[in-house]
Design an enzyme around this catalytic site. Structure first.
Site, PDB file in Angstrom:
ATOM      1  N   LYS A 269       0.854  -1.191   0.000  1.00 48.71           N
ATOM      2  CA  LYS A 269       0.000   0.000   0.000  1.00 48.71           C
ATOM      3  C   LYS A 269       0.887   1.238   0.000  1.00 48.71           C
ATOM      4  O   LYS A 269       1.690   1.437   0.925  1.00 48.71           O
ATOM      5  CB  LYS A 269      -0.924   0.003   1.237  1.00 48.71           C
ATOM      6  CG  LYS A 269      -1.678   1.327   1.455  1.00 48.71           C
ATOM      7  CD  LYS A 269      -2.613   1.296   2.675  1.00 48.71           C
ATOM      8  CE  LYS A 269      -3.217   2.673   2.970  1.00 48.71           C
ATOM      9  NZ  LYS A 269      -4.090   2.685   4.159  1.00 48.71           N
ATOM     10  N   ASP A 274      -2.492  10.338   3.549  1.00 52.37           N
ATOM     11  CA  ASP A 274      -3.890   9.954   3.733  1.00 52.37           C
ATOM     12  C   ASP A 274      -4.606  10.990   4.593  1.00 52.37           C
ATOM     13  O   ASP A 274      -4.526  10.962   5.820  1.00 52.37           O
ATOM     14  CB  ASP A 274      -3.964   8.560   4.390  1.00 52.37           C
ATOM     15  CG  ASP A 274      -5.409   8.090   4.573  1.00 52.37           C
ATOM     16  OD1 ASP A 274      -6.308   8.725   3.994  1.00 52.37           O
ATOM     17  OD2 ASP A 274      -5.615   7.081   5.283  1.00 52.37           O
ATOM     18  N   LYS A 281     -10.050  13.085   7.945  1.00 56.10           N
ATOM     19  CA  LYS A 281      -9.567  12.706   9.272  1.00 56.10           C
ATOM     20  C   LYS A 281      -9.526  13.941  10.183  1.00 56.10           C
ATOM     21  O   LYS A 281      -9.413  15.064   9.689  1.00 56.10           O
ATOM     22  CB  LYS A 281      -8.141  12.141   9.156  1.00 56.10           C
ATOM     23  CG  LYS A 281      -8.045  10.750   8.561  1.00 56.10           C
ATOM     24  CD  LYS A 281      -6.602  10.271   8.562  1.00 56.10           C
ATOM     25  CE  LYS A 281      -6.488   8.865   7.970  1.00 56.10           C
ATOM     26  NZ  LYS A 281      -7.170   7.824   8.764  1.00 56.10           N
ATOM     27  N   ARG A 355      -7.684  -0.399   0.940  1.00 50.50           N
ATOM     28  CA  ARG A 355      -8.247  -1.591   0.285  1.00 50.50           C
ATOM     29  C   ARG A 355      -8.648  -1.288  -1.147  1.00 50.50           C
ATOM     30  O   ARG A 355      -8.655  -2.166  -2.003  1.00 50.50           O
ATOM     31  CB  ARG A 355      -9.423  -2.119   1.126  1.00 50.50           C
ATOM     32  CG  ARG A 355     -10.550  -1.161   1.271  1.00 50.50           C
ATOM     33  CD  ARG A 355     -11.462  -1.482   2.457  1.00 50.50           C
ATOM     34  NE  ARG A 355     -10.905  -1.035   3.731  1.00 50.50           N
ATOM     35  CZ  ARG A 355     -11.491  -1.207   4.910  1.00 50.50           C
ATOM     36  NH1 ARG A 355     -12.660  -1.822   4.985  1.00 50.50           N
ATOM     37  NH2 ARG A 355     -10.925  -0.774   6.006  1.00 50.50           N
TER      38      ARG A 355
HETATM   39  N1  BES Z   1      -4.247   4.607   6.862  1.00 46.58           N
HETATM   40  C1  BES Z   1      -5.412   4.388   7.637  1.00 46.58           C
HETATM   41  C2  BES Z   1      -5.201   3.379   8.762  1.00 46.58           C
HETATM   42  C3  BES Z   1      -4.294   3.844   9.851  1.00 46.58           C
HETATM   43  C4  BES Z   1      -4.799   4.566  10.913  1.00 46.58           C
HETATM   44  C5  BES Z   1      -2.959   3.549   9.827  1.00 46.58           C
HETATM   45  C6  BES Z   1      -3.962   4.993  11.923  1.00 46.58           C
HETATM   46  C7  BES Z   1      -2.132   3.968  10.824  1.00 46.58           C
HETATM   47  C8  BES Z   1      -2.638   4.691  11.882  1.00 46.58           C
HETATM   48  C9  BES Z   1      -6.537   3.859   6.764  1.00 46.58           C
HETATM   49  O1  BES Z   1      -6.553   4.343   5.470  1.00 46.58           O
HETATM   50  C10 BES Z   1      -7.800   4.269   7.415  1.00 46.58           C
HETATM   51  O2  BES Z   1      -8.048   5.446   7.472  1.00 46.58           O
HETATM   52  N2  BES Z   1      -8.585   3.312   7.874  1.00 46.58           N
HETATM   53  C11 BES Z   1      -9.806   3.589   8.529  1.00 46.58           C
HETATM   54  C12 BES Z   1     -10.829   2.595   8.023  1.00 46.58           C
HETATM   55  C13 BES Z   1     -12.206   2.902   8.468  1.00 46.58           C
HETATM   56  C14 BES Z   1     -12.707   4.150   7.798  1.00 46.58           C
HETATM   57  C15 BES Z   1     -13.096   1.715   8.116  1.00 46.58           C
HETATM   58  C16 BES Z   1      -9.581   3.434  10.033  1.00 46.58           C
HETATM   59  O3  BES Z   1      -8.843   2.547  10.436  1.00 46.58           O
HETATM   60  O4  BES Z   1     -10.116   4.250  10.771  1.00 46.58           O
HETATM   61 ZN    ZN Z   2      -4.748   4.895   4.734  1.00 47.17          ZN
HETATM   62 MN    MN Z   3      -7.554   6.170   5.321  1.00 45.84          MN
END
Ligand code: BES
Ligand code: ZN
Ligand code: MN
Length: 496
Positions: A269, A274, A281, A355
């Protein structure tokens, strides 16, 4: 080698006689038994080590240490460091003692061009494992990321060409592998620490092209957005839509075995930043989301280690890279896209973007008829809740493969733990409007993310490693860790 470690490691078979060493590091176990190397050092120091043991200053307890300055022949500095009970030495204690010993030497200014490190005599941790841990720990101790500080930093560290001779009669074979792994971890840390305005998808593509230029066994192909559209990768494309940076699908092929041998594929990935997109976020700590490409970094770094070791195996690295930004033309919650596989996805949350880029990369991987596919991703915050910062998650469509990767992680001291995936969880991804949704609700977030990926990995042996908790350290020592490079490198060695 792509990145020269600041310490140059070599190996000696014989008990150290400390010929022209500037510094010597000598472990002392809690039973205070003088090993042959300690006996030689004690003689050089006129019995000062025995005297320090007798006076209670040297105990052999973990990290208890004393630096002897030597004015006779031999090394100027002799550092004796405690290991604790020799039959209780383990990976964590081994790392602690090397970290403590090296910082004691660093705190002592002066010439350190040539250093000798003796390993502990331990029934619980063999010399090969100690060599691996010493090289990883020392390399990490020497690592710094200060290319963006305008004043040159005074690290008081070893000179650029310092070397470290590891006295390990039984572990010569481990040296090459450990050096390649440690250098690759530095490369992974550098990529993870680079800011999002420099480390863009194009930057990652350039790194792959530069790697390919170093070896005739390596070939880089960069798939641009127009070709992605022709291939039907609309899910990958949806993530970078709101960004001014072009998305890239980076293919790096290494041929170390016969052409017909099925390759082992690594997928990373590579979200170079992000923001969450329209599902934005929160602002606090958002800067850390520059590490959302650490899956890509660990895959590229593992590939570099494979090149350095000239492993007799075929490997294909696939990096799915994009920047996830909000914008007037960005993907919105509720948008429906068609993946390369033909399956449709309702994007209910634009922050579940990893994903979305990985699914098209997994479909693309089919064309290599892979022996196995491992994808690596900072995929879910839920993984940090489940396993914290010490253990990566592994999920697979083949239980034996998951077990094998857990064993590999143990072997490399880069641990991973299996979480289940199953049809019961798959139901959480159902959508009223498309074949699937891209989120499965709050319960078991790491598992439902893997369930989503599994739908695109049905035709081969596949595992997914979530490194959201392990790839990064927050707080004072903020930065990328280099995980899970050791696991990936060991995995490929085990296939060779
Ligand atoms: N890159 C993030 C996951 C992440 C969060 C990695 C904190 C490292 C530290 C990923 O893209 C994400 O935002 N995932 C979401 C998914 C949710 C919206 C279903 C998450 O984990 O909150
Ligand atoms: Zn991410
Ligand atoms: Mn994300």
């Amino acid at each position: 080698m792509y990145l020269e470690p600041k310490l140059k490691y070599s190996h000696s078979n014989t008990i150290a006689d400390f010929g022209d060493a500037c510094s010597a590091i000598l472990p002392l176990a809690a039973d205070q038994h003088l090993t042959p190397s300690l006996q030689i050092a004690d003689t050089l120091l006129g019995g000062a080590i025995s005297a320090a043991i007798a006076s209670g200053d040297l105990t052999g307890k973990l990290k208890n240490q004393h630096l002897f300055l030597n004015s006779t022949s031999g090394p100027k500095r002799i550092l004796v460091v405690g290991t604790g009970a020799s039959e209780k030495l383990n990976d964590s204690k081994c790392r602690q003692l090397h970290k403590a010993a090296w910082s004691a030497l660093k705190a002592n200014p002066g010439q350190r061009v040539h250093n000798e490190l003796c390993l502990a005599q331990s029934s619980s941790l063999n010399q090969a494992d100690q060599t691996r841990l010493a090289i990883e720990t020392l390399t990490k101790s020497q690592y710094s990321f200060d290319q963006f500080k305008s004043k040159s930093q005074d690290h008081n560290e070893a000179p650029a060409k310092a070397d470290m001779v590891i006295v390990a009669p039984e572990a010569e074979g481990q040296l090459k592998q450990s050096i390649a792994t440690a250098a690759a971890m530095d490369m992974c840390r550098d990529l993870g620490n680079l800011p999002g305005n420099i480390c863009t998808p194009s930057y990652l593509a350039e790194q792959a092209i530069a790697m390919a230029a170093t070896s005739p066994k390596v070939q880089a192909d960069i798939i641009e957005e127009d070709s992605m559209a022709e291939l039907g990768m609309h899910c990958l494309l949806s993530v970078g839509k709101g960004s001014n940076e072009a998305s890239k699908l980076i293919i790096l092929k290494y041929q170390g075995a016969a052409e017909a041998t099925a390759p082992h594929v690594l997928v990373g990935k590579g979200i170079t930043f992000d923001t969450g997109g329209i599902s934005l976020k929160p602002g606090a700590s958002m800067d850390e989301m520059k590490y959302d490409m650490c899956g890509a970094a660990s895959v590229l770094a593992a590939m570099q280690a494979v090149i350095d070791m000239a492993l007799p195996v075929n490997v294909v690295a696939i990096v799915a890279s994009a920047e996830n930004m909000p914008a007037g033309n960005a993907t919105k919650p509720g948008d429906i896209v068609t993946t390369m596989s033909g399956k449709t996805v309702e994007i209910l949350n634009t922050d579940a973007e990893g994903r979305l880029v990985l699914c098209d990369a997994l479909t693309y991987a089919e064309r290599f008829n892979p022996a196995s596919v491992v994808d690596v991703a900072t995929l879910t915050g839920a993984c940090i809740i489940a396993l914290g910062h010490h253990t990566s998650a592994v999920l697979s469509n083949d239980d034996e493969f998951a077990q094998e990767l857990m064993a590999t992680g143990k072997q490399a001291f880069d641990t991973a733990w299996q979480l289940p995936i199953g049809d019961a969880y798959q139901e959480q991804l159902s959508s009223n409007f498309a074949d699937m949704a891209n989120i499965g609700g709050r319960p078991a977030g790491t598992i439902t993310a893997a369930c989503f990926l599994a739908r695109f990995a049905e035709s081969y042996k596949w595992a997914h490693i979530d490194i959201a908790g392990t790839a990064w350290t927050s707080g004072k020592a903020k930065g990328a860790t280099g995980r899970c490079v050791p696991l990936l490198v060991q995995h490929l060695i085990n296939q060779a």
